[in-house]
Design a protein around this motif. Structure first.
Motif, PDB file in Angstrom:
ATOM      1  N   GLY A 152       8.232   0.950   6.464  1.00  0.00           N
ATOM      2  CA  GLY A 152       9.146  -0.102   6.886  1.00  0.00           C
ATOM      3  C   GLY A 152       8.474  -1.468   6.967  1.00  0.00           C
ATOM      4  N   SER A 153       7.191  -1.484   7.310  1.00  0.00           N
ATOM      5  CA  SER A 153       6.478  -2.763   7.436  1.00  0.00           C
ATOM      6  C   SER A 153       6.451  -3.520   6.115  1.00  0.00           C
ATOM      7  CB  SER A 153       5.041  -2.533   7.910  1.00  0.00           C
ATOM      8  OG  SER A 153       5.043  -1.924   9.170  1.00  0.00           O
ATOM      9  N   ALA A 154       6.458  -2.785   5.005  1.00  0.00           N
ATOM     10  CA  ALA A 154       6.396  -3.448   3.690  1.00  0.00           C
ATOM     11  C   ALA A 154       7.564  -4.402   3.510  1.00  0.00           C
ATOM     12  CB  ALA A 154       6.374  -2.402   2.578  1.00  0.00           C
ATOM     13  N   ALA A 155       8.688  -4.103   4.174  1.00  0.00           N
ATOM     14  CA  ALA A 155       9.875  -4.951   4.019  1.00  0.00           C
ATOM     15  C   ALA A 155       9.677  -6.339   4.633  1.00  0.00           C
ATOM     16  CB  ALA A 155      11.099  -4.263   4.631  1.00  0.00           C
ATOM     17  N   LEU A 156       8.590  -6.538   5.376  1.00  0.00           N
ATOM     18  CA  LEU A 156       8.286  -7.887   5.865  1.00  0.00           C
ATOM     19  C   LEU A 156       8.024  -8.824   4.692  1.00  0.00           C
ATOM     20  CD1 LEU A 156       5.894  -7.395   8.934  1.00  0.00           C
ATOM     21  CD2 LEU A 156       8.369  -7.375   8.869  1.00  0.00           C
ATOM     22  N   ASP A 157       7.572  -8.249   3.566  1.00  0.00           N
ATOM     23  CA  ASP A 157       7.403  -9.042   2.347  1.00  0.00           C
ATOM     24  C   ASP A 157       8.756  -9.059   1.623  1.00  0.00           C
ATOM     25  OD1 ASP A 157       6.809 -10.179  -0.055  1.00  0.00           O
ATOM     26  OD2 ASP A 157       5.511  -8.542  -0.753  1.00  0.00           O
ATOM     27  N   PRO A 158       9.367 -10.227   1.496  1.00  0.00           N
ATOM     28  CA  PRO A 158      10.695 -10.273   0.870  1.00  0.00           C
ATOM     29  C   PRO A 158      10.717  -9.580  -0.496  1.00  0.00           C
ATOM     30  CG  PRO A 158      10.151 -12.396   1.820  1.00  0.00           C
ATOM     31  CD  PRO A 158       8.916 -11.547   1.963  1.00  0.00           C
ATOM     32  N   GLY A 159       9.596  -9.579  -1.205  1.00  0.00           N
ATOM     33  CA  GLY A 159       9.533  -8.909  -2.514  1.00  0.00           C
ATOM     34  C   GLY A 159       9.577  -7.396  -2.412  1.00  0.00           C
ATOM     35  N   MET A 160       9.436  -6.851  -1.214  1.00  0.00           N
ATOM     36  CA  MET A 160       9.434  -5.395  -1.021  1.00  0.00           C
ATOM     37  C   MET A 160      10.665  -4.910  -0.249  1.00  0.00           C
ATOM     38  SD  MET A 160       6.832  -3.795  -2.388  1.00  0.00           S
ATOM     39  CE  MET A 160       6.579  -2.269  -1.463  1.00  0.00           C
ATOM     40  N   VAL A 165      10.078   2.211  12.853  1.00  0.00           N
ATOM     41  CA  VAL A 165       8.956   1.560  12.165  1.00  0.00           C
ATOM     42  C   VAL A 165       7.837   1.381  13.195  1.00  0.00           C
ATOM     43  CG1 VAL A 165       9.879  -0.788  12.558  1.00  0.00           C
ATOM     44  CG2 VAL A 165       8.234  -0.392  10.716  1.00  0.00           C
ATOM     45  N   ASN A 166       6.593   1.555  12.747  1.00  0.00           N
ATOM     46  CA  ASN A 166       5.455   1.514  13.667  1.00  0.00           C
ATOM     47  C   ASN A 166       4.613   0.263  13.468  1.00  0.00           C
ATOM     48  OD1 ASN A 166       5.929   3.960  14.883  1.00  0.00           O
ATOM     49  ND2 ASN A 166       4.067   4.961  14.133  1.00  0.00           N
ATOM     50  N   PRO A 167       4.783  -0.755  14.287  1.00  0.00           N
ATOM     51  CA  PRO A 167       3.857  -1.895  14.196  1.00  0.00           C
ATOM     52  C   PRO A 167       2.389  -1.501  14.400  1.00  0.00           C
ATOM     53  CG  PRO A 167       5.828  -2.557  15.339  1.00  0.00           C
ATOM     54  CD  PRO A 167       5.928  -1.058  15.150  1.00  0.00           C
ATOM     55  N   HIS A 168       2.135  -0.369  15.043  1.00  0.00           N
ATOM     56  CA  HIS A 168       0.727   0.031  15.183  1.00  0.00           C
ATOM     57  C   HIS A 168       0.177   0.652  13.899  1.00  0.00           C
ATOM     58  CE1 HIS A 168       1.915   4.216  17.059  1.00  0.00           C
ATOM     59  NE2 HIS A 168       1.555   4.411  15.817  1.00  0.00           N
ATOM     60  N   LYS A 169       1.014   0.815  12.892  1.00  0.00           N
ATOM     61  CA  LYS A 169       0.476   1.277  11.615  1.00  0.00           C
ATOM     62  C   LYS A 169       0.127   0.103  10.698  1.00  0.00           C
ATOM     63  CE  LYS A 169       2.098   6.035  10.855  1.00  0.00           C
ATOM     64  NZ  LYS A 169       2.127   6.478  12.247  1.00  0.00           N
ATOM     65  N   TRP A 170       1.119  -0.740  10.382  1.00  0.00           N
ATOM     66  CA  TRP A 170       0.854  -1.722   9.305  1.00  0.00           C
ATOM     67  C   TRP A 170       1.296  -3.125   9.726  1.00  0.00           C
ATOM     68  CZ3 TRP A 170       2.989  -0.961   3.590  1.00  0.00           C
ATOM     69  CH2 TRP A 170       2.103  -1.570   2.692  1.00  0.00           C
ATOM     70  N   GLY A 215       8.595   6.137   2.796  1.00  0.00           N
ATOM     71  CA  GLY A 215       7.145   6.231   2.930  1.00  0.00           C
ATOM     72  C   GLY A 215       6.759   7.546   3.591  1.00  0.00           C
ATOM     73  N   THR A 216       6.814   8.642   2.828  1.00  0.00           N
ATOM     74  CA  THR A 216       6.408   9.931   3.409  1.00  0.00           C
ATOM     75  C   THR A 216       4.893   9.925   3.627  1.00  0.00           C
ATOM     76  OG1 THR A 216       6.229  10.854   1.190  1.00  0.00           O
ATOM     77  CG2 THR A 216       8.289  11.267   2.374  1.00  0.00           C
ATOM     78  N   THR A 217       4.450  10.829   4.477  1.00  0.00           N
ATOM     79  CA  THR A 217       3.051  10.774   4.904  1.00  0.00           C
ATOM     80  C   THR A 217       2.080  11.114   3.776  1.00  0.00           C
ATOM     81  OG1 THR A 217       3.899  11.452   7.039  1.00  0.00           O
ATOM     82  CG2 THR A 217       1.520  11.519   6.757  1.00  0.00           C
ATOM     83  N   SER A 218       2.414  12.111   2.963  1.00  0.00           N
ATOM     84  CA  SER A 218       1.469  12.501   1.916  1.00  0.00           C
ATOM     85  C   SER A 218       1.392  11.471   0.798  1.00  0.00           C
ATOM     86  CB  SER A 218       1.867  13.852   1.320  1.00  0.00           C
ATOM     87  OG  SER A 218       1.517  14.888   2.196  1.00  0.00           O
ATOM     88  N   THR A 219       2.544  11.135   0.211  1.00  0.00           N
ATOM     89  CA  THR A 219       2.517  10.314  -1.013  1.00  0.00           C
ATOM     90  C   THR A 219       3.185   8.953  -0.841  1.00  0.00           C
ATOM     91  OG1 THR A 219       4.659  11.039  -1.877  1.00  0.00           O
ATOM     92  CG2 THR A 219       2.750  12.425  -2.400  1.00  0.00           C
ATOM     93  N   THR A 220       3.802   8.691   0.307  1.00  0.00           N
ATOM     94  CA  THR A 220       4.604   7.486   0.568  1.00  0.00           C
ATOM     95  C   THR A 220       5.847   7.393  -0.321  1.00  0.00           C
ATOM     96  OG1 THR A 220       3.479   5.879  -0.902  1.00  0.00           O
ATOM     97  CG2 THR A 220       2.522   6.224   1.278  1.00  0.00           C
ATOM     98  N   SER A 221       6.366   8.537  -0.738  1.00  0.00           N
ATOM     99  CA  SER A 221       7.598   8.529  -1.531  1.00  0.00           C
ATOM    100  C   SER A 221       8.758   8.004  -0.676  1.00  0.00           C
ATOM    101  CB  SER A 221       7.921   9.948  -2.019  1.00  0.00           C
ATOM    102  OG  SER A 221       8.070  10.817  -0.909  1.00  0.00           O
ATOM    103  N   ILE A 222       9.768   7.489  -1.382  1.00  0.00           N
ATOM    104  CA  ILE A 222      10.931   6.891  -0.704  1.00  0.00           C
ATOM    105  C   ILE A 222      12.162   7.711  -1.058  1.00  0.00           C
ATOM    106  CG2 ILE A 222      12.304   4.792  -0.449  1.00  0.00           C
ATOM    107  CD1 ILE A 222       9.853   3.248  -1.616  1.00  0.00           C
TER     108      ILE A 222
END
Ligand SMILES: Cc1ncc(COP(=O)(O)O)c(C=O)c1O
Length: 483
Positions: free
Chosen positions: A278-286, A301-306, A246-253
């Motif tokens: 990293g927060s997206a991984a809380l969804d098992p599908g991600m 990973v920043n809980p203050h972001k997502w 999740g890069t800042t500009s485009t969220t590329s991996i």
């Protein structure tokens, strides 16, 4: 000179506190209930707020009620409302109710969790709750979590540990002067905090080599391999690679698994910057977004972001807490305790000695929403981004500028009457125009030299109607500007 009367010393009286606190909580509840009451982006100009604040400190005491009554005119006009559902700039940081209550309790207790002994609950809750987060993200056992204020601090700590792990280098004792010239690597799309860590750690900006990206903004691993070979041949000492999820500009991996294999072969520390993604991984599908990250030496990973925790709370996970400790632990006599071998002293895992009881707000949010609730909210943001991307693709006046693997869409308008050299300025005008409505706030980036607008959906209060409204405003203003 006589001092104030004895009964005026100490805190304000508790009954006044109780009354004003109730009033403030009522105000906060209304603020949360009506998050669109204020323009999302503060309309003020530089200096406007400063002019409202007296230039010298108050000489005598003022009643709490009067201070709080000043908030609407002295503070709110200059607030950009990150909690507004039309906040689509940068990466969101939104405060959930449980997170706010946790923060309130942290302030009330005001403990310093530097040592286990200085507040066992602060240390043990931090260790326990971060292990919940580890499990929720699907990271394997063995990743030890420690809270830092921001991802910048987490990355600094991680890369300090990476430097500590360089064989034969004793930077901690001797500094770097006269020692090996270190090199670390991150993609050209990686966040500036990595370079900043390089500045602080004595690696220097020149010691942070930027690796080119492919046409989907992912680190080119062949180019990384070549850079490491070149640097070794030139007598430099490669020591760390930061891969981004999740890069800042485009969220590329970045291709983390391949980078991890290379790091293992070259014996380099792998740090993963998953501050937002990293927060997206809380969804098992991600979960797939963290593919390969199980081999990382550290991950932020920043809980203050997502994760809907109010600023600030960043989590540094590491498989090598012993190395982090070796980089940072200093134990003067006045910090010694009988429990130091039986329980961790979290001051040993970062720069600052004093540590807020930040885990409390994370504990409250995770319990109040549950893993399922967290995942459902994140899934919805990703769905909304899919919708938005579809609308952009369906409108021939616009183009999507990068793949959108999470909840951020990069796009721009085309203005046929304008020459190529004026397209950036027209898109800037488009962004300024929608932002001036006070209903939405978008920010921008630059991709392959061209200005791109970012629609970043990760705010707790954003619903489909807010995303739709943003798109209507973009279409309307683009039309007015000649798209
Ligand atoms: C990918 C990435 N890493 C690190 C950071 C820095 O975060 P912080 O503000 O917590 O230092 C950001 C900020 O947006 C980011 O996007």
């Amino acid at each position: 000179v006589n001092g104030p009367p004895k009964d005026a010393l100490g805190d304000v009286d508790v009954e006044t506190f109780r009354r004003e606190a109730h009033r403030l909580v009522d105000w906060i509840a209304t603020y949360l209930a009506e998050p669109e009451r204020y323009p999302v982006l503060s309309p003020l100009a530089p200096g406007d707020v400063r002019r409202l604040i007296p230039t010298t400190a108050p000489r005598s005491a003022e009643p709490l009620a009067r201070i709080l009554d000043d908030v609407p005119q002295a503070v709110l006009p200059g607030v950009t409302h990150w909690n507004h559902p039309g906040f689509f700039a940068y990466f969101a940081s939104s405060a959930s109710g449980p997170g706010i209550l946790g923060e309130m309790l942290t302030a009330a207790l005001s403990v310093n969790g530097m040592l286990w002994k200085t507040s066992p609950a602060a240390t043990e809750m931090e260790v326990a709750v971060l292990d919940w987060v580890r499990q929720m993200m699907g990271l394997p056992e063995g990743f030890f979590g420690v809270i830092q204020d921001t991802a910048s601090a987490s990355t600094l700590v991680a890369l300090a540990a990476a430097r500590e792990a360089v064989p034969g280098l004793d930077a901690r004792r001797q500094g770097l002067v006269g020692q090996a010239r270190l090199r670390m690597y991150a993609s050209a799309e990686a966040h500036s905090s990595i370079e900043k860590a390089g500045i602080v750690l004595g690696i220097g900006q020149d010691g942070c080599r930027k690796i080119p990206v492919d046409d989907t903004f992912r680190m080119d691993v062949a180019a990384l391999r070549q850079a490491i070979d070149e640097d070794r041949a030139a007598g430099l000492t490669p020591f760390a690679v930061t891969a981004s999820v999740g890069t800042t500009s485009t969220t590329s991996i970045d291709p983390v698994r391949e980078v991890a294999q290379l790091c293992a072969r070259e014996r380099l520390w792998l740090h993963v910057d998953a501050a937002y993604g990293g927060s997206a991984a809380l969804d098992p599908g991600m979960r797939h977004v963290l593919d390969g990250a199980e081999a990382a030496d550290s991950l932020v990973v920043n809980p203050h972001k997502w994760m809907f925790v109010p600023l600030d709370l960043s989590v540094l996970f590491t498989r090598r807490p012993d190395v982090v400790r070796a980089a940072f632990s200093i134990l003067p006599e006045y910090l010694r305790t009988a429990e130091e071998t039986a329980a961790p002293n979290l001051m040993d895992y970062g720069v600052s000695l004093g540590r807020r009881f930040r885990a409390l707000k994370l504990w409250m949010v995770l319990r109040a929403f549950g893993h399922e609730g967290m995942a459902a909210r994140i899934r919805e943001h990703i769905r909304l981004a899919r919708e938005f991307e579809g609308w952009v693709r369906a409108d021939e006046r616009f183009e999507v500028m990068a793949p959108a693997p999470f909840s951020v869409v990069c796009f721009r308008g085309g203005f046929p009457a304008l020459p190529a050299g004026e397209q950036d300025a027209a898109n800037q005008r488009l962004m300024d125009a929608v932002n001036a409505t006070g209903q939405v706030y978008l920010s921008h980036t630059r991709l392959r030299g061209r200005l791109a607008l970012r629609m970043a959906i990760a705010n707790l209060r954003t619903q489909e109607r807010h995303v739709r409204r943003a798109w209507e405003l973009l279409q309307r203003e683009a039309g007015r500007l000649g798209a």
